[in-house]
Design an enzyme around this catalytic site. Structure first.
Site, short mmCIF file in Angstrom:
data_model
loop_
_atom_site.label_atom_id
_atom_site.label_comp_id
_atom_site.label_asym_id
_atom_site.label_seq_id
_atom_site.Cartn_x
_atom_site.Cartn_y
_atom_site.Cartn_z
N ASP A 187 -6.19 4.68 0.15
CA ASP A 187 -5.51 4.22 -1.06
C ASP A 187 -6.56 3.96 -2.13
OD1 ASP A 187 -2.95 4.27 0.07
OD2 ASP A 187 -3.08 2.21 0.77
N ASP A 218 1.96 8.14 -1.88
CA ASP A 218 2.87 7.01 -2.05
C ASP A 218 3.72 7.19 -3.31
OD1 ASP A 218 1.74 5.85 0.22
OD2 ASP A 218 0.35 4.61 -0.96
#
Length: 182
Positions: free
Chosen positions: A126, A142
């Site tokens: 991330d 995401d």
């Protein structure tokens, strides 16, 4: 418009190619995050709003289910099987379900993008952080998942009618058929 001129649904090959391109883009952005962000200070893009910050996420959003990789493998596999089954059930002789097909393809691309990370690294990479609202750090896959789920909700709640969904899922149950006949 005549039946012969009616548009067909989006080709499964086109959906597969588009999905592959989305997965490749997701993986490329994660490669860039590892190359340029890992072990370094966050890069501020818009002060007080948006940063690029490297994170190795062993769980789901909001740090839920940390280190439960097998759960994510199974959940992703079940979802992908369901999505492929659903895409195959959509009638081929009409384009009315193309928005649904594209939403599912984008959702699958997000699921596969994060699954690749889990298999290769045992965590998800991330790197996008909205500091203005202290939102959890996320990635491009995401974004695919979030946008496609919002689209699916809008489509199911506001675009498609019960009769449209019956074309996918089959006939009504006998109790509903008896009520309609009366």
């Amino acid at each position: 418009m005549s039946n012969t001129a009616e548009k067909k649904r989006t080709s499964p090959l086109l959906l597969l190619i588009a999905g592959a391109i989305l997965v490749i883009f997701d993986q490329f952005t994660k490669y860039l995050a590892v190359s340029h962000l890992a072990g370094r200070e966050a890069r501020v893009l818009i002060p007080g709003i948006l940063e690029l910050r490297y994170l190795e996420n062993n769980g789901a959003a909001f740090s839920m289910l940390q280190n439960q990789q097998w759960f994510f493998y199974i959940l992703t596999a079940v979802f992908l099987i369901f999505a492929i089954w659903l895409m195959r059930k959509i009638p081929q002789n009409t384009s009315e379900f193309n928005p649904l097909l594209w939403s599912l393809a984008i959702l699958c691309a997000g699921a596969v993008g994060n699954l690749i990370d889990r298999i290769m690294h045992r965590y998800v990479i991330d790197f996008i952080y909205f500091s203005v609202i202290n939102f959890p750090i996320f990635n491009v896959a995401d974004i695919y998942v979030t946008v496609s789920v919002i689209l699916l909700i809008i489509l199911v709640l506001f675009h498609y009618k019960d009769t449209d969904l019956q074309k996918i899922f089959g006939r009504k149950n006998n109790a509903n058929q008896k009520e309609d006949a009366q």
